[in-house]
Each structure stands twice: as C-alpha cells, then as structure tokens.
Design a protein around this motif. Structure first.
Motif, PDB file in Angstrom:
ATOM      1  N   PRO A 309      68.538 -47.399  39.035  1.00 13.74           N
ATOM      2  CA  PRO A 309      68.618 -47.940  40.482  1.00 13.74           C
ATOM      3  C   PRO A 309      68.304 -46.876  41.559  1.00 13.74           C
ATOM      4  N   ILE A 310      68.543 -45.751  41.277  1.00 15.95           N
ATOM      5  CA  ILE A 310      68.263 -44.637  42.279  1.00 15.95           C
ATOM      6  C   ILE A 310      66.746 -44.515  42.592  1.00 15.95           C
ATOM      7  N   CYS A 311      65.868 -44.707  41.349  1.00 12.70           N
ATOM      8  CA  CYS A 311      64.547 -44.761  41.725  1.00 12.70           C
ATOM      9  C   CYS A 311      63.911 -46.046  42.293  1.00 12.70           C
ATOM     10  N   THR A 312      64.828 -47.070  42.003  1.00 14.25           N
ATOM     11  CA  THR A 312      64.296 -48.272  42.725  1.00 14.25           C
ATOM     12  C   THR A 312      64.370 -47.987  44.216  1.00 14.25           C
ATOM     13  N   VAL A 313      65.480 -47.724  44.365  1.00 12.85           N
ATOM     14  CA  VAL A 313      65.908 -47.468  46.163  1.00 12.85           C
ATOM     15  C   VAL A 313      65.143 -46.534  46.504  1.00 12.85           C
ATOM     16  N   LEU A 314      64.767 -45.240  45.842  1.00  9.46           N
ATOM     17  CA  LEU A 314      64.357 -44.109  46.665  1.00  9.46           C
ATOM     18  C   LEU A 314      62.907 -44.002  46.435  1.00  9.46           C
ATOM     19  N   ASN A 315      62.307 -44.489  45.249  1.00  4.95           N
ATOM     20  CA  ASN A 315      60.916 -44.577  44.815  1.00  4.95           C
ATOM     21  C   ASN A 315      60.366 -43.167  44.886  1.00  4.95           C
ATOM     22  N   PRO A 316      60.837 -42.327  44.048  1.00  7.29           N
ATOM     23  CA  PRO A 316      60.356 -40.910  43.693  1.00  7.29           C
ATOM     24  C   PRO A 316      59.233 -41.066  43.037  1.00  7.29           C
ATOM     25  N   GLU A 317      58.203 -39.978  43.187  1.00  4.51           N
ATOM     26  CA  GLU A 317      57.111 -39.933  42.676  1.00  4.51           C
ATOM     27  C   GLU A 317      57.270 -39.204  41.074  1.00  4.51           C
ATOM     28  N   PRO A 346      59.694 -53.462  39.240  1.00  2.00           N
ATOM     29  CA  PRO A 346      58.503 -53.560  39.536  1.00  2.00           C
ATOM     30  C   PRO A 346      57.808 -53.491  40.874  1.00  2.00           C
ATOM     31  N   VAL A 347      58.963 -53.850  41.888  1.00  2.00           N
ATOM     32  CA  VAL A 347      58.487 -53.755  43.333  1.00  2.00           C
ATOM     33  C   VAL A 347      58.117 -52.450  43.856  1.00  2.00           C
ATOM     34  N   THR A 348      58.615 -51.363  43.003  1.00  2.00           N
ATOM     35  CA  THR A 348      58.100 -49.971  43.533  1.00  2.00           C
ATOM     36  C   THR A 348      56.674 -49.429  43.246  1.00  2.00           C
ATOM     37  N   ASN A 349      56.090 -50.439  42.500  1.00  2.00           N
ATOM     38  CA  ASN A 349      54.689 -50.397  42.061  1.00  2.00           C
ATOM     39  C   ASN A 349      54.547 -49.547  40.643  1.00  2.00           C
ATOM     40  N   ARG A 350      55.413 -48.499  40.689  1.00  2.06           N
ATOM     41  CA  ARG A 350      55.166 -47.608  39.484  1.00  2.06           C
ATOM     42  C   ARG A 350      56.364 -46.920  39.121  1.00  2.06           C
ATOM     43  N   THR A 351      56.586 -46.499  37.930  1.00  3.51           N
ATOM     44  CA  THR A 351      57.874 -46.117  37.345  1.00  3.51           C
ATOM     45  C   THR A 351      57.516 -44.461  37.478  1.00  3.51           C
ATOM     46  N   PRO A 352      58.366 -43.577  38.180  1.00  4.83           N
ATOM     47  CA  PRO A 352      58.166 -42.047  38.331  1.00  4.83           C
ATOM     48  C   PRO A 352      57.922 -41.348  36.909  1.00  4.83           C
ATOM     49  N   ASP A 353      57.015 -40.556  37.033  1.00  2.00           N
ATOM     50  CA  ASP A 353      56.741 -39.611  35.938  1.00  2.00           C
ATOM     51  C   ASP A 353      58.119 -38.974  35.605  1.00  2.00           C
ATOM     52  N   VAL A 354      58.511 -38.728  34.328  1.00  2.58           N
ATOM     53  CA  VAL A 354      59.506 -37.798  33.766  1.00  2.58           C
ATOM     54  C   VAL A 354      58.949 -36.704  33.127  1.00  2.58           C
ATOM     55  N   LEU A 355      59.205 -35.358  33.809  1.00  2.00           N
ATOM     56  CA  LEU A 355      58.653 -34.226  33.337  1.00  2.00           C
ATOM     57  C   LEU A 355      59.947 -33.147  33.008  1.00  2.00           C
ATOM     58  N   PRO A 356      59.840 -32.207  31.981  1.00  2.00           N
ATOM     59  CA  PRO A 356      60.895 -31.301  31.922  1.00  2.00           C
ATOM     60  C   PRO A 356      60.501 -30.183  33.101  1.00  2.00           C
TER      61      PRO A 356
END
Ligand SMILES: [Zn+2]
Length: 379
Positions: A309-317, A346-356
């Motif tokens: 939900p944080i990523c849905t709200v903030l739309n991070p890269e 899906p309204v955020t257009n893309r799921t953020p990449d998850v990197l170490p």
C-alpha cells in the motif's frame, strides 16, 4: 556567500559533479557557477578531478570535468547505534572510508557504556590515523529509534529499552568536543544508498532496513522525507497480522514481530533447534536449507504486505532492501517482489524494482557520515 554555499552543497560528498549539474541543481546561471567554482578551487575547497563525467540526457553533449570537495579539508565520524552492536566509520568529505570498527554489545540496555565506548573508540581511531582534532568536521549518529529532528532527542515512546532519559547528542558533543547530529538509522540508510549506493539514479525510493531493528527511509522527489515529527518510515510498526504478537510499541502483529531476528529464530526453533541470530540464518540460507528458504520467502512476503500500500500511494521507482537480513539473498527478495507484483495497484503503471542495497550493513553508518557532512562548515 549564499550562492557559494549553494554551489558547495551541490558538490558535496561522494558523488563528483559537473559545472552543468551544479547549475541545474542550484538554478544559477552557467557563468555564475563557473565564477563561484573557480573561487572555491582557488580556496582549496573544491578540486577538479583528472577524469570526466559523460553528459547525461544531452544529445551530442561532451563529457565534462568532474568536481569534488577537497578530501584534505577534514574527516567525518559516523556512528551507528544498532540494537545488537555499534559500527564506527571515519571518512573523508569525498566519501572515502579511512577507518572502520564494529563491536557487538547489547546497545538496548547500556546507554552510558555504549556512548562512552563509541566516543572513546572513535577518538582512538582518529589518534591511530594521526588526524589532529582541528581536522575533525563533525559526528553523525544513526539510532534505531525515531528521532525528533528539531530537539535532536529520541521520539516517544523510546524503542530502545533504557534510552528514554539519555541525551545522546549533548553527551557525545561534550565527550568528543565536536558537533553531533542524530537521525533515525533507516532514514540514514536511505540517504546513503541514494547518494552512494544502489539508488544513485533514483529520486523516489523506499529503503527497507531488515536487521534486529526493522524500519524504512523514504526519498521523495530528491529529498529525504522526515514526516511531521521526524518519524516517517516506521515500517517495522505497520500491522501485518491483525491478531498477532504484541509489539513493544503497544500494537499487535507489527512487521517487526514477524520478521525481526527474535521472531525468525523462534519460528525455526521447532525444526532447527537453537539458531543464533542472523549469522546462522545467513549461513543456512546460503547452504540452501529448505526450511530456512521457506522462512525467508514468508518473511519477504510479510515485508511486501506492509510495503504494497505504501508503494501504491507513493509510487516509488525503487525499493532497496538493506540491513543484515538482506544478506540472505534471493528467497527474501523474491518474496517481496511476489507480493508487490500482486499487491501494488495497476493504477501506478508499474511495480517498483526491488534491489538489494550495495552498501551492506555499512549503509546506516555511511548515512551518518553524510549527515555530519551536511552540517559541517567547509568554508
Ligand atoms: Zn510495533
């Protein structure tokens, strides 16, 4: 003088810049920047490096001279007071680490001992390198608790057991004779991965620190986000199991009660006997132990549940995963990716990449060095 400070601040710490980048960051004209840079070079504050930075995003743009703060200006000290130990770094204003020391100690219960140990060890490292006191520019301290930035005190209720009454910054300032700046450790991990590590090209990111403490730091639109009271990013206290274990904060089922070191060791106790903290866990993960891989996948999915939900709200890269648990590798990261793919709208257009993270467990101490540098008077 204000423009000179703006130019210097754009060139600060660890990431060399070009005159064009300084002009873009500060909004000053190319001619003004050029004059101010010449003055700072003449005063020995900036140096022109013997390599060039390729032009970014400019068709036909030529590589330009790289500028950095002169490393001879002084040394900064970064201290990370984590739950299970202390890390101390000495670094130059160019970001080069000159000395490092880690020590495992029960930080939660021994504030006076811990602070004295940190101060005396840092000053010993300074003496070992033969650095005169006048060349020390300041101290940054990363703590595993929310920090009220204006008062430089721990937020309430303090999450470290006996630290409620301890004035960390004044005590260290007096003991070390240097300016001291305090900040939450996950926030400083975010700052370090953004300035020096995995997120160097992103201006919107969530950094997640998974160690004995669990927290997050947010960089939004090119700035570290503090929240109203400096307590933004307390991901460890997001509820992921509504009727779960009671947390020290007073809520139930906080992420920390599910993926913290103690919680993971308890979950493994039945099948694996006594697992001594993260060291054993990392070792078992790297040996491909199926039970541990399952545990880490589930831990990743719990982190993803709190993050989605944080990523849905903030739309991070980007989402950058740091802390000791990140060293267990792919099962954990894949658990997070899986849940974000399913859970971010899906309204955020893309799921953020998850990197170490690329800075490992040093990130928080490096962030402390960067924050000390931000407040240092470089001239
Ligand atoms: Zn909690």
């Amino acid at each position: 003088m204000r423009n000179r400070r703006a130019v210097l601040s754009a060139a600060r710490f660890g990431r060399p810049v070009t005159r064009l980048e300084i002009a873009r960051t500060t909004g000053l004209s190319a001619a003004t920047v050029s004059g101010l840079v010449a003055g700072l070079i003449a005063d020995g504050v900036l140096v022109e490096l013997d390599w060039r930075i390729p032009a970014a995003g400019v068709a036909g743009g030529r590589p330009a001279a790289a500028l950095a703060v002169n490393s001879a200006l002084g040394t900064l000290i970064g201290i990370h007071l984590a739950h299970a130990g202390i890390r101390i770094l000495l670094a130059g204003v160019d970001g080069t680490v000159r000395a490092e020391h880690t020590h495992y100690i029960d930080v939660d219960h021994r504030p006076a001992d811990t602070l004295e140990y940190a101060a005396s060890t840092a000053l010993d490292l300074v003496a070992d390198l033969g650095i005169p006191h006048r060349k020390l520019l300041g101290v940054g301290v990363a703590v595993s608790a929310p920090v009220l930035l204006h008062s430089q005190t721990l937020g309430s209720p303090p999450m470290l057991n006996d630290w409620g009454e301890v004035d960390i910054a004044p005590r260290l300032r007096k003991r070390m004779g240097l300016p001291v700046h305090l900040r939450n450790d996950a926030d400083l991990g975010a700052l370090a991965e953004w300035r020096l590590g995995a997120a160097a090209s992103a201006d919107n990111l969530v950094y997640v620190m998974l160690s004995e403490g669990v927290g997050a730091g947010l960089v939004l639109q090119g700035r570290l986000y503090d929240g109203d009271a400096g307590a933004a990013g307390e991901l460890g206290h997001v509820t992921v199991v509504p009727d779960g274990q009671v947390c020290r904060c007073g809520s139930r089922g906080c992420l920390k009660t599910v993926v913290g070191a103690r919680a993971l060791a308890t979950t493994l106790a039945h099948s694996h006997g006594s697992v001594r903290g993260f060291t054993d866990l990392i070792d078992l993960a790297h040996r491909g132990d199926p039970g541990v891989r399952r545990l880490l996948g589930d831990a990743g999915r719990a982190v993803g549940t709190a993050l989605a939900p944080i990523c849905t709200v903030l739309n991070p890269e980007l989402v950058v995963i740091g802390g000791t648990l990140a060293q267990t590798g792919e099962p954990l990261l894949n658990g997070i990716r899986e849940t974000l793919t399913r859970g971010v709208s899906p309204v955020t257009n893309r799921t953020p990449d998850v990197l170490p993270g690329t800075l490992g467990t040093r990130a928080e101490a490096l962030g402390a060095v960067i924050t000390a540098n931000q407040f240092a008077d470089l001239g």
